[in-house]
Design an enzyme around this catalytic site. Structure first.
Site, PDB file in Angstrom:
ATOM      1  N   ASN A 138       0.810  -1.228   0.000  1.00  0.00           N
ATOM      2  CA  ASN A 138       0.000   0.000   0.000  1.00  0.00           C
ATOM      3  C   ASN A 138       0.836   1.268   0.000  1.00  0.00           C
ATOM      4  OD1 ASN A 138      -2.755  -0.745  -0.166  1.00  0.00           O
ATOM      5  ND2 ASN A 138      -2.622  -1.602   1.889  1.00  0.00           N
ATOM      6  N   ARG A 169     -15.265  -7.937   0.521  1.00  0.00           N
ATOM      7  CA  ARG A 169     -15.841  -7.440   1.781  1.00  0.00           C
ATOM      8  C   ARG A 169     -17.279  -6.971   1.559  1.00  0.00           C
ATOM      9  NH1 ARG A 169     -10.419  -4.211   3.156  1.00  0.00           N
ATOM     10  NH2 ARG A 169      -9.457  -5.643   4.650  1.00  0.00           N
ATOM     11  N   HIS A 193      -8.240   1.628  -3.963  1.00  0.00           N
ATOM     12  CA  HIS A 193      -8.315   0.683  -2.845  1.00  0.00           C
ATOM     13  C   HIS A 193      -8.121   1.519  -1.587  1.00  0.00           C
ATOM     14  CE1 HIS A 193      -7.634  -2.596  -0.111  1.00  0.00           C
ATOM     15  NE2 HIS A 193      -6.375  -2.250   0.093  1.00  0.00           N
ATOM     16  N   THR A 248      -3.822  -6.526   8.899  1.00  0.00           N
ATOM     17  CA  THR A 248      -4.715  -7.408   8.140  1.00  0.00           C
ATOM     18  C   THR A 248      -3.841  -8.456   7.453  1.00  0.00           C
ATOM     19  OG1 THR A 248      -4.608  -6.063   6.136  1.00  0.00           O
ATOM     20  CG2 THR A 248      -6.387  -5.562   7.681  1.00  0.00           C
TER      21      THR A 248
END
Length: 332
Positions: A138, A169, A193, A248
């Site tokens: 990220n 999700r 995202h 995560t």
């Protein structure tokens, strides 16, 4: 005569044949290892290579996986901090990168990760010039653009994991709301995202039945069922998990394996992944965002033309402008 020689008689000389489905994971943090185990448990590769700069952690992780090789179909699991171990990979998954420090600006984090990518990407290209590059680190959309620029690869061979997880999700929460399995709930999250992702309410359906025709206010203000909260839960989901467990891992790992499977098995499945969207949906800048794309053995083969409503398209353009604002400040 050794025990091996007493036990085994050679019939023919074994010819060296390289791996056909070699997958490399760069970075053995929580996301990297969740991706690795998900790929192994789906039997997607005949060789798995792991790379990281932290040698002890890398050695420990590969030993731990090798000890379970009896339970896997992939018997060749290798690791090294030297990128030669990754040679001739079919897919290279990049999960490595700096973590955001408390109070650190997004731009500063991006530039730190750009500097890391300046080392990683040329090494991947050197040893696997024909691979498909999948970026997971990220901020994924910006770093996919960075990987594309640094690699010199054609756009179809550089893919960001994008909103494949956001959409999963979304479908999970939708399924909870309707008491249905997520695979029967169809809905797409596109764009960035992250915080400025765009839910395509106009396309949400179950068995081809458009939910917006049943509830015209779905996703908008004044909806008595508050479907807008579903998207908020998608956006907040990662923050919630990080707050509770610190990071995560499992869902993103499974999402990565889902994408790798479509590539190595040439499935021609449609996934929302990050790709170059300049010229699509009113986007004018050279940015990567998630749109529905077809994945196969040559990478990203096609892009699906979504029929977006005006407000959805406007959100997508705004998302692109936000990313471009960060990208144009980067030094590559």
């Amino acid at each position: 005569m050794s025990t091996k020689e007493k036990l085994i008689s050679h019939v023919s000389k074994e010819e060296a044949v390289g791996s056909r489905n070699k997958v490399t994971v760069v970075g053995v943090g929580m996301v990297g290892m969740a991706s690795a185990i998900s790929i192994l448990l789906k039997d997607l590769c005949d060789e798995l290579a792991l790379v990281d700069v932290m040698e002890d952690k890398l050695k420990g992780e590969v030993m731990d996986l090798q000890h379970g090789s009896l339970f896997l179909k992939t018997h060749k699991i290798v690791a090294d901090k030297d990128y030669s171990v990754t040679a001739n990979s079919r897919v290279v998954v990049v999960t490595a990168g700096a973590r955001q420090q408390e109070g650190e600006s997004r731009l500063n984090l991006v530039q730190r990760n750009v500097n890391i990518f300046k080392f990683i990407i040329p090494n991947i290209v050197k040893y696997s010039p024909n691979c498909i590059l999948m970026v997971v680190s990220n901020p994924v959309d910006i770093l996919t653009y960075v990987a594309w620029k640094l690699s010199g690869f054609p756009r179809h061979r550089v893919i960001g994991s994008g909103t494949n997880l956001d959409s999963a999700r979304f479908r999970h929460i939708m399924g909870e709301k309707l008491h249905l399995h997520p695979s029967s709930c169809h809905g797409w999250i596109v764009g960035e995202h992250g915080d400025s992702s765009v839910p395509v309410w106009s396309g949400v359906n179950v068995a081809g039945v458009s939910l917006q025709t049943l509830n015209p206010k779905m996703g908008a203000e004044g909806d008595s069922e508050n479907w807008k909260a579903v998207h908020k839960m998608v956006v907040d989901g990662a923050y919630e998990v990080i707050k509770l467990k610190g990071y995560t891992s499992w869902a993103i790992g499974m999402s990565v394996a889902d994408l790798v499977e479509s590539i190595v098995k040439n499935l021609h499945k449609v996934h929302p992944v990050s790709t170059l969207v300049k010229g699509m949906h009113g986007v004018k800048d050279e940015v990567f965002l998630s749109v529905p794309c077809v994945l196969g053995n040559s990478g990203l083969t096609d892009v699906i033309h979504m029929t977006l409503k005006a407000d959805e398209e406007k959100q997508l353009v705004k998302s692109a402008e936000t990313l471009w604002g960060v990208q144009k400040e980067l030094t590559l």
